[in-house]
Design an enzyme around this catalytic site. Sequence first.
Site, short mmCIF file in Angstrom:
data_model
loop_
_atom_site.label_atom_id
_atom_site.label_comp_id
_atom_site.label_asym_id
_atom_site.label_seq_id
_atom_site.Cartn_x
_atom_site.Cartn_y
_atom_site.Cartn_z
CE LYS A 286 -1.99 -1.04 3.94
NZ LYS A 286 -1.34 -2.22 4.30
NE ARG B 157 7.12 -2.80 6.14
CZ ARG B 157 5.90 -2.62 6.36
NH1 ARG B 157 5.33 -2.00 5.30
NH2 ARG B 157 5.21 -3.06 7.54
NE ARG C 186 -4.11 -0.98 9.76
CZ ARG C 186 -2.95 -0.56 9.17
NH1 ARG C 186 -2.80 0.73 8.89
NH2 ARG C 186 -1.82 -1.00 8.61
NE ARG D 156 1.85 -4.82 11.51
CZ ARG D 156 2.77 -4.71 10.73
NH1 ARG D 156 4.07 -5.10 10.93
NH2 ARG D 156 2.70 -3.76 9.97
NE ARG E 8 6.69 -0.46 10.41
CZ ARG E 8 5.28 -0.48 9.76
NH1 ARG E 8 5.49 0.18 8.70
NH2 ARG E 8 4.35 -0.92 10.13
#
Length: 213
Positions: free
Chosen positions: A13, A127, A88, A171, A160
């Site tokens: 996204k 990531r 969300r 998540r 992260r």
Amino acid sequence: MKIIMLGAPGAGKGTQAKLIADKYGIPHISTGDIFRANIKNGTELGMKAKSFMDKGELVPDGLTVSMLLDRVGQPDCKDGYVLDGFPRTIPQAEELDRALSERDERIDFAVDVDVPDENIVNRMSGRRACLKCGATYHLEHIPPKNEGLCDSCGSGLVLRDDDKAETVLKRLQVYHDQTQPLIEFYTRKGILKTVDGTQDMKDVFAAITGILG
Ligand code: ADP
Ligand code: ADP
Ligand code: ZN
């Protein structure tokens, strides 16, 4: 043009929202980035948000909605924006709708970047994020030009805290429980567009620009 990006954590996204923002000259608004900036600056909002984010849970709607509505009310948003990571939950989407319709405005497109769960853990573990400017990279798929450094601003890249494998699984579960119902919500409104997010970044973007025009 007002656009919402939907999709699992790590679906791409943010990557696509940045490309859209550049091409159409509209702001990219990431609630995750705003929360991380608040955490970095030690604000009260940041401290409240952090406890939820670290567990892989959603920050409560009350905190999130007021922050987002404040942001989209800024002058740079008058010609549109791309929302990344908001809404969300169904209540967030309803509050956004209500606030927009008061101003006789509406969302034009909800773009679902579709990536199966099997691909997500790889996406997240690879990531690397720039906490200064919000850019993201991937160790294998989208590496920075200089290892460990942001192409845009030169800051150091990090994994992260919430991208560690155990938090990612939490998540994903939160995504399926609380966020996926938005697909049905925007389908009913007739503005849902789905793109295959497993393609190369450029092909995903081509599919999106084909939809947005
Ligand atoms: P991702 O890259 O996985 O999509 P984000 O950067 O968008 O993650 O969000 C990171 C975390 O920030 C979320 O796991 C959640 O705790 C919090 N967050 C971001 N946006 C929202 C939102 N709209 N509602 C509630 N929590 C949010
Ligand atoms: P989200 O905002 O949905 O959480 P990101 O845009 O941060 O997702 O992308 C998650 C990770 O996957 C990042 O490391 C990013 O560089 C990488 N990525 C994004 N799009 C693609 C793609 N089409 N193919 C492979 N990797 C991608
Ligand atoms: Zn940067």
